[in-house]
Enzyme design. Structure first.
Site, short mmCIF file in Angstrom:
data_model
loop_
_atom_site.label_atom_id
_atom_site.label_comp_id
_atom_site.label_asym_id
_atom_site.label_seq_id
_atom_site.Cartn_x
_atom_site.Cartn_y
_atom_site.Cartn_z
N ARG A 176 0.87 -1.18 0.00
CA ARG A 176 0.00 0.00 0.00
C ARG A 176 0.90 1.23 0.00
NH1 ARG A 176 -3.54 -2.69 -1.61
NH2 ARG A 176 -5.59 -3.11 -0.69
N HIS B 200 -1.63 0.08 -9.81
CA HIS B 200 -2.23 -0.87 -8.85
C HIS B 200 -2.72 -2.15 -9.56
CE1 HIS B 200 -4.28 -1.09 -4.68
NE2 HIS B 200 -4.15 -2.30 -5.18
P1 NDP Z 1 -1.64 -11.33 4.93
O1 NDP Z 1 -2.53 -10.75 5.96
O2 NDP Z 1 -1.80 -12.74 4.56
O3 NDP Z 1 -0.11 -11.10 5.35
C1 NDP Z 1 0.32 -9.93 5.92
C2 NDP Z 1 1.77 -10.09 6.32
O4 NDP Z 1 2.23 -8.82 6.80
C3 NDP Z 1 1.97 -11.10 7.44
O5 NDP Z 1 3.16 -11.82 7.24
C4 NDP Z 1 2.10 -10.20 8.66
O6 NDP Z 1 2.88 -10.73 9.71
C5 NDP Z 1 2.83 -9.02 8.08
N1 NDP Z 1 2.66 -7.84 8.93
C6 NDP Z 1 1.53 -7.16 9.22
N2 NDP Z 1 1.79 -6.16 10.08
C7 NDP Z 1 3.11 -6.21 10.33
C8 NDP Z 1 3.97 -5.46 11.15
N3 NDP Z 1 3.53 -4.44 11.90
N4 NDP Z 1 5.27 -5.81 11.19
C9 NDP Z 1 5.74 -6.85 10.45
N5 NDP Z 1 4.97 -7.59 9.65
C10 NDP Z 1 3.66 -7.29 9.59
O7 NDP Z 1 -1.82 -10.40 3.62
P2 NDP Z 1 -1.63 -10.78 2.10
O8 NDP Z 1 -0.31 -11.42 1.94
O9 NDP Z 1 -2.82 -11.50 1.59
O10 NDP Z 1 -1.63 -9.31 1.44
C11 NDP Z 1 -0.72 -8.35 1.84
C12 NDP Z 1 -1.10 -6.98 1.29
O11 NDP Z 1 -0.81 -6.90 -0.10
C13 NDP Z 1 -2.58 -6.62 1.36
O12 NDP Z 1 -2.96 -6.21 2.65
C14 NDP Z 1 -2.65 -5.47 0.36
O13 NDP Z 1 -2.34 -4.25 1.00
C15 NDP Z 1 -1.54 -5.81 -0.64
N6 NDP Z 1 -2.09 -6.22 -1.95
C16 NDP Z 1 -1.76 -5.45 -3.04
C17 NDP Z 1 -2.18 -5.82 -4.27
C18 NDP Z 1 -1.77 -5.05 -5.47
O14 NDP Z 1 -2.23 -5.35 -6.59
N7 NDP Z 1 -0.90 -4.07 -5.35
C19 NDP Z 1 -3.04 -7.00 -4.49
C20 NDP Z 1 -3.29 -7.74 -3.27
C21 NDP Z 1 -2.82 -7.35 -2.06
P3 NDP Z 1 2.45 -12.08 10.46
O15 NDP Z 1 2.78 -13.18 9.49
O16 NDP Z 1 3.32 -12.11 11.66
O17 NDP Z 1 0.98 -11.98 10.74
C1 OXD Z 2 -6.07 -6.00 -3.01
C2 OXD Z 2 -5.61 -5.04 -3.96
O1 OXD Z 2 -5.90 -5.75 -1.83
O2 OXD Z 2 -6.00 -5.11 -5.12
O3 OXD Z 2 -6.57 -7.06 -3.42
O4 OXD Z 2 -4.80 -4.18 -3.63
#
Ligand code: NDP
Ligand code: OXD
Length: 307
Positions: A222, A270
């Protein structure tokens, strides 16, 4: 009733949902329905106040992986469950996006682009994958697969998460100390974290300064994860080689934003990992059936931790 709101391909989603859920009455915005009968909504980018009209709402299925915009709303009471997509075809796309940026760095495409503009034929020394240190911030549904896929391709991959993680072929660190030790040992930083109060912004001027001279950043998480002005300052000074950016603090990116013309910035709108309608609908249908049978759903958001 399941009510659908999405600006992207609403007719396709409507048809897929109705086909996958013959036992459900599925309606699609802007169809006028009895708001009292709506218990479940599937949505992406619903307008402000959208959910207020549904007094019996129980569950919102987010048609994406990130839920930051849903958690910031004031029309979704605590009693409403928020369920997001988990992978659903996005992890492979994220791997490809990250790999594109890593190859841009490793095969020095930025250097060759500059040389082309200057009419220079100057081969650079080869750098093998095993000499490129890739750090993945976020080891969730998407980041973990990206990390393991790149490790299988021979890159030196590390990853950072909130809680300790173990992944084959990946050096995993966590917490503040983990980040402090990881950034100085990174050639390409790939951000795929959720936007939460703890991660917005995570990479400020000080932390960006921990990255080595000549490293590169890819942000597909993000926009709020990185202080954009601090990033620009580091790119201006030539400390960072380039930034491949898919997400921005404001989207679409304002037409006057300096990123557009910056020679060290690559912009995509995006699209790093787009929702695949058939995969999304399959997951929602499975979750609806799990809920009906009292079973656990995948992708239930923990509001307190923000993802
Ligand atoms: P998940 O919730 O499965 O994973 C999130 C990861 O981030 C976990 O490993 C979590 O740690 C880690 N995390 C969260 N907060 C912290 C912190 N404060 N410090 C360290 N690590 C942290 O999410 P997804 O993998 O499914 O998706 C991740 C993000 O990707 C989405 O939230 C979205 O913003 C972005 N996204 C972007 C897209 C695009 O097209 N650009 C498409 C899809 C998603 P832990 O394992 O310890 O819980
Ligand atoms: C998602 C994205 O979160 O598109 O799926 O960013």
């Amino acid at each position: 009733m399941l009510y659908l709101y999405t600006p992207d391909q609403p007719d396709l989603y409507h048809r897929l949902l109705q086909d996958a859920l013959p036992e459900w009455d599925v309606a699609c915005w802007p169809e006028d329905v009895d708001a009292e009968s709506v218990t479940h909504v599937a949505a992406w980018k619903p307008p402000a106040g959208f959910f207020k009209r549904f007094p019996k709402l129980q569950v919102v299925f987010v048609l994406g992986a990130g839920v930051d915009k849903f958690l910031q709303r004031d029309d979704l009471g605590e009693q409403v469950k928020i369920v997001r997509l988990t992978d659903a075809g996005m992890a492979q796309q994220m791997t490809e996006y990250c790999l594109y940026g890593v190859l841009h760095y490793q095969r020095q495409m930025d250097v060759y682009q500059q040389q082309q503009r200057a009419g220079q034929w100057l081969p650079q020394p080869a750098r093998l994958a095993k000499a490129v240190r890739v750090a993945i911030l976020g080891l969730g549904q998407l980041g973990a697969q990206v990390a393991q896929n790149l490790a299988k391709m021979g890159y030196r991959v590390s990853g950072w998460s909130r809680q300790p993680r173990q992944l084959d072929g990946v050096t995993c660190v966590h917490g503040d100390a983990g980040l402090r030790s990881l950034l100085p040992e990174t050639d390409v930083l790939f951000c795929v974290l959720p936007a939460t109060p703890e991660t917005s912004p995570l990479l400020d001027d000080e932390r960006l300064g921990w990255l080595p001279l000549d490293s590169a950043i890819i942000n597909a998480g993000r926009g709020s994860l990185i202080d954009q002005d601090a990033l620009l300052a580091q790119l201006d000074r030539g400390r960072l080689r380039f930034a491949l950016l898919d997400v921005f603090a404001e989207e679409p990116l304002g037409e006057k934003h300096r990123f557009w013309q910056h020679p060290r910035v690559l912009i995509t709108p995006h699209i790093a990992a787009e929702t695949v309608p058939a995969e999304a609908v399959g997951q929602i249908a499975a979750n609806l059936r799990a809920l009906a049978s009292g079973l656990a759903v995948t992708g239930l958001v923990e509001r307190r931790r923000g993802y």
